[in-house]
Design a protein around this motif. Structure first.
Motif, PDB file in Angstrom:
ATOM      1  N   THR A 165     -92.643 -53.597   3.866  1.00  0.00           N
ATOM      2  CA  THR A 165     -91.461 -53.473   4.374  1.00  0.00           C
ATOM      3  C   THR A 165     -91.634 -52.760   5.888  1.00  0.00           C
ATOM      4  OG1 THR A 165     -90.172 -53.638   2.425  1.00  0.00           O
ATOM      5  CG2 THR A 165     -88.969 -52.829   4.396  1.00  0.00           C
ATOM      6  N   ILE A 166     -92.527 -51.860   5.618  1.00  0.00           N
ATOM      7  CA  ILE A 166     -92.664 -50.825   6.960  1.00  0.00           C
ATOM      8  C   ILE A 166     -93.464 -51.882   7.882  1.00  0.00           C
ATOM      9  CG2 ILE A 166     -93.820 -48.876   7.810  1.00  0.00           C
ATOM     10  CD1 ILE A 166     -93.437 -47.741   5.326  1.00  0.00           C
ATOM     11  N   GLU A 167     -94.503 -52.581   7.478  1.00  0.00           N
ATOM     12  CA  GLU A 167     -95.256 -53.391   8.343  1.00  0.00           C
ATOM     13  C   GLU A 167     -94.631 -54.506   8.799  1.00  0.00           C
ATOM     14  OE1 GLU A 167     -97.959 -52.165   9.442  1.00  0.00           O
ATOM     15  OE2 GLU A 167     -97.835 -50.438   7.939  1.00  0.00           O
ATOM     16  N   ARG A 168     -93.791 -55.158   8.071  1.00  0.00           N
ATOM     17  CA  ARG A 168     -92.991 -56.370   8.469  1.00  0.00           C
ATOM     18  C   ARG A 168     -92.018 -55.749   9.573  1.00  0.00           C
ATOM     19  NH1 ARG A 168     -90.361 -58.795   3.620  1.00  0.00           N
ATOM     20  NH2 ARG A 168     -89.339 -60.325   5.119  1.00  0.00           N
ATOM     21  N   THR A 169     -91.506 -54.896   9.267  1.00  0.00           N
ATOM     22  CA  THR A 169     -90.488 -54.365  10.440  1.00  0.00           C
ATOM     23  C   THR A 169     -90.915 -54.032  11.693  1.00  0.00           C
ATOM     24  OG1 THR A 169     -88.941 -53.384   8.496  1.00  0.00           O
ATOM     25  CG2 THR A 169     -88.477 -52.571  11.023  1.00  0.00           C
ATOM     26  N   TYR A 170     -92.170 -53.195  11.468  1.00  0.00           N
ATOM     27  CA  TYR A 170     -92.945 -52.864  12.879  1.00  0.00           C
ATOM     28  C   TYR A 170     -93.511 -54.062  13.613  1.00  0.00           C
ATOM     29  CZ  TYR A 170     -96.627 -50.500  15.793  1.00  0.00           C
ATOM     30  OH  TYR A 170     -97.431 -50.128  16.746  1.00  0.00           O
ATOM     31  N   ALA A 171     -93.956 -55.181  12.989  1.00  0.00           N
ATOM     32  CA  ALA A 171     -94.349 -56.492  13.579  1.00  0.00           C
ATOM     33  C   ALA A 171     -93.282 -57.034  14.013  1.00  0.00           C
ATOM     34  CB  ALA A 171     -95.101 -57.390  12.588  1.00  0.00           C
ATOM     35  N   LEU A 172     -92.048 -57.406  13.505  1.00  0.00           N
ATOM     36  CA  LEU A 172     -90.824 -57.719  14.008  1.00  0.00           C
ATOM     37  C   LEU A 172     -90.392 -57.144  15.288  1.00  0.00           C
ATOM     38  CD1 LEU A 172     -88.581 -59.899  13.796  1.00  0.00           C
ATOM     39  CD2 LEU A 172     -87.455 -58.360  12.462  1.00  0.00           C
ATOM     40  N   MET A 173     -90.324 -55.882  15.468  1.00  0.00           N
ATOM     41  CA  MET A 173     -90.044 -55.348  16.575  1.00  0.00           C
ATOM     42  C   MET A 173     -90.951 -55.505  17.676  1.00  0.00           C
ATOM     43  SD  MET A 173     -87.201 -53.642  15.810  1.00  0.00           S
ATOM     44  CE  MET A 173     -86.297 -54.269  14.482  1.00  0.00           C
ATOM     45  N   LYS A 174     -92.212 -55.308  17.344  1.00  0.00           N
ATOM     46  CA  LYS A 174     -93.355 -55.954  18.492  1.00  0.00           C
ATOM     47  C   LYS A 174     -93.030 -57.134  19.011  1.00  0.00           C
ATOM     48  CE  LYS A 174     -96.975 -53.678  19.293  1.00  0.00           C
ATOM     49  NZ  LYS A 174     -97.291 -52.753  20.456  1.00  0.00           N
ATOM     50  N   LYS A 175     -92.662 -57.940  18.036  1.00  0.00           N
ATOM     51  CA  LYS A 175     -92.392 -59.523  18.305  1.00  0.00           C
ATOM     52  C   LYS A 175     -91.420 -59.602  19.295  1.00  0.00           C
ATOM     53  CE  LYS A 175     -92.037 -64.279  16.226  1.00  0.00           C
ATOM     54  NZ  LYS A 175     -92.312 -64.763  14.974  1.00  0.00           N
ATOM     55  N   ILE A 176     -90.193 -58.972  19.169  1.00  0.00           N
ATOM     56  CA  ILE A 176     -88.860 -59.158  20.151  1.00  0.00           C
ATOM     57  C   ILE A 176     -89.208 -58.225  21.068  1.00  0.00           C
ATOM     58  CG2 ILE A 176     -87.534 -59.989  18.044  1.00  0.00           C
ATOM     59  CD1 ILE A 176     -86.287 -57.016  17.907  1.00  0.00           C
ATOM     60  N   GLY A 177     -90.347 -57.689  21.425  1.00  0.00           N
ATOM     61  CA  GLY A 177     -90.528 -56.861  22.855  1.00  0.00           C
ATOM     62  C   GLY A 177     -90.222 -55.451  22.810  1.00  0.00           C
ATOM     63  N   GLN A 178     -89.700 -54.764  21.631  1.00  0.00           N
ATOM     64  CA  GLN A 178     -89.457 -53.220  21.423  1.00  0.00           C
ATOM     65  C   GLN A 178     -90.730 -52.731  21.084  1.00  0.00           C
ATOM     66  OE1 GLN A 178     -86.542 -54.230  22.622  1.00  0.00           O
ATOM     67  NE2 GLN A 178     -85.488 -52.595  21.504  1.00  0.00           N
ATOM     68  N   SER A 179     -90.560 -51.393  21.101  1.00  0.00           N
ATOM     69  CA  SER A 179     -91.659 -50.493  21.122  1.00  0.00           C
ATOM     70  C   SER A 179     -91.514 -49.708  19.904  1.00  0.00           C
ATOM     71  CB  SER A 179     -91.861 -49.649  22.215  1.00  0.00           C
ATOM     72  OG  SER A 179     -93.050 -48.666  22.448  1.00  0.00           O
ATOM     73  N   PRO A 180     -92.127 -50.155  18.702  1.00  0.00           N
ATOM     74  CA  PRO A 180     -91.915 -49.385  17.395  1.00  0.00           C
ATOM     75  C   PRO A 180     -92.658 -48.181  17.078  1.00  0.00           C
ATOM     76  CG  PRO A 180     -93.039 -51.331  16.872  1.00  0.00           C
ATOM     77  CD  PRO A 180     -92.685 -51.399  18.511  1.00  0.00           C
ATOM     78  N   VAL A 181     -92.050 -47.028  16.621  1.00  0.00           N
ATOM     79  CA  VAL A 181     -92.961 -45.950  16.165  1.00  0.00           C
ATOM     80  C   VAL A 181     -92.794 -45.593  14.594  1.00  0.00           C
ATOM     81  CG1 VAL A 181     -93.521 -44.887  18.554  1.00  0.00           C
ATOM     82  CG2 VAL A 181     -91.315 -44.254  17.064  1.00  0.00           C
ATOM     83  N   LYS A 182     -93.642 -45.536  13.872  1.00  0.00           N
ATOM     84  CA  LYS A 182     -93.373 -45.220  12.367  1.00  0.00           C
ATOM     85  C   LYS A 182     -93.450 -43.622  12.163  1.00  0.00           C
ATOM     86  CE  LYS A 182     -96.561 -48.845  11.450  1.00  0.00           C
ATOM     87  NZ  LYS A 182     -98.168 -49.230  11.051  1.00  0.00           N
TER      88      LYS A 182
END
Length: 316
Positions: A165-182
């Motif tokens: 869930t963490i990895e999928r959310t991170y990948a999705l945020m990157k895909k839409i141009g956001q800058s995710p941090v875990k």
């Protein structure tokens, strides 16, 4: 190929911004709220914002305004809103009981592969999601206000959140141009607000002790630290301000500890200091809706320009 679908729960400022971000990334968006008139107003607000962004050259994504708007639909039925969605972003007011109620309702209607995400800025995942059947699919994706102009997203897991869930959310945020941090674990205030409150706390003390005026204090950040921190963080700043981190610590650790030991207790954020800061801010920017809205618009334009500059200057 059909665009992937997301559902946004709540059509306020944060919900509208998320809808715009996902549409810019080519996702179908269903925007949910309890009142149809609220949804109609939200969609009109989104259209207006997108038109303004297009005219100023700051519209995100490769799609036109009309193409992006065509991806956004509104729905006043929760079950219908989340049908077909692979990711659900909750954006309701910051009220624990309200959010728990929403996630309880979502828990009954979603499948085992849907990510349930909250925009909360301060409620711990353990308080929001514990007891849900789909707790492994639950996560906090905390944006910075306004999400369309500031890309950071803090990803905060529940203790039972599945790593996928963490990895999928991170990948999705990157895909839409956001800058995710875990975040590796939940903590009060997450990280952004802990850093922000540390700065606010010392700013409040400095003004309260008569060291500096409120307006000059803000200049220390906007024309000093803020210019540096817009491009590099505090740890890289240390690294570059000496011959690496270890050299910085060798040079400055005693001085840092000396200063830090003079910091006072956590302020009450009330009383005379509150009045003093409020007066200074109100003289600069009167606390009336029209003036505040104009200043917010100027802020967002500055953030948009900064985001464009950062993109042009991006380097790893």
């Amino acid at each position: 190929m059909e665009p992937s679908q997301v559902a946004i729960i709540g059509s306020g400022l944060i919900g509208r911004s998320w809808a715009m971000v996902f549409a810019a990334g080519g996702f179908k968006v269903k925007l949910y709220d309890v009142a149809q008139e609220q949804l109609t107003s939200a969609l009109e607000n989104i259209r207006k914002q997108m038109k303004e962004l297009e005219e100023s050259g700051f519209l995100k994504g490769t799609l036109s305004v009309e193409q992006q708007l065509a991806l956004i639909s509104i729905c006043a039925d929760l079950k219908a809103a989340v049908e077909g969605a692979t990711f659900i972003q909750e954006c309701t007011p910051e009220n624990l009981e309200l959010k728990k109620k929403i996630f309880g309702q979502l828990d009954l209607v979603v499948g085992d592969n849907v990510i349930l995400s909250s925009s909360t800025s301060c409620l711990l995942p353990s308080k929001l999601f514990t007891g849900l059947k789909h707790v492994k699919q639950c996560i906090v994706s905390h944006p910075v206000n306004p999400p369309y102009f500031v890309p950071l997203v803090e990803i905060v897991p529940h203790p039972e959140t599945d790593p996928s869930t963490i990895e999928r959310t991170y990948a999705l945020m990157k895909k839409i141009g956001q800058s995710p941090v875990k975040l590796n674990r939940e903590i009060e205030g997450f990280v952004l607000n802990r850093l922000q409150y540390a700065v606010i706390s010392e700013a409040w003390r400095l003004v309260g002790e008569g060291v500096m005026s409120p307006t000059d204090l803000d200049l220390v950040m906007s024309d000093g630290l803020g210019m540096r921190y817009a491009f590099i963080g505090p740890l890289e700043t240390m690294h570059l301000n000496a011959e690496g981190i270890s050299n910085y610590c060798k040079r400055y650790r005693d001085g840092m500890r000396l200063v830090l030991n003079t910091f006072g207790p956590v302020p009450e954020f009330s009383g005379e200091i509150e009045q003093k800061i409020n007066q200074a801010m109100s003289e600069k920017i009167p606390s009336v809706p029209k003036v505040l809205d104009a200043r917010r618009k100027w802020r967002d334009e500055c953030l948009t320009g900064l985001a464009k500059l950062k993109k042009e200057m991006k380097s790893d």
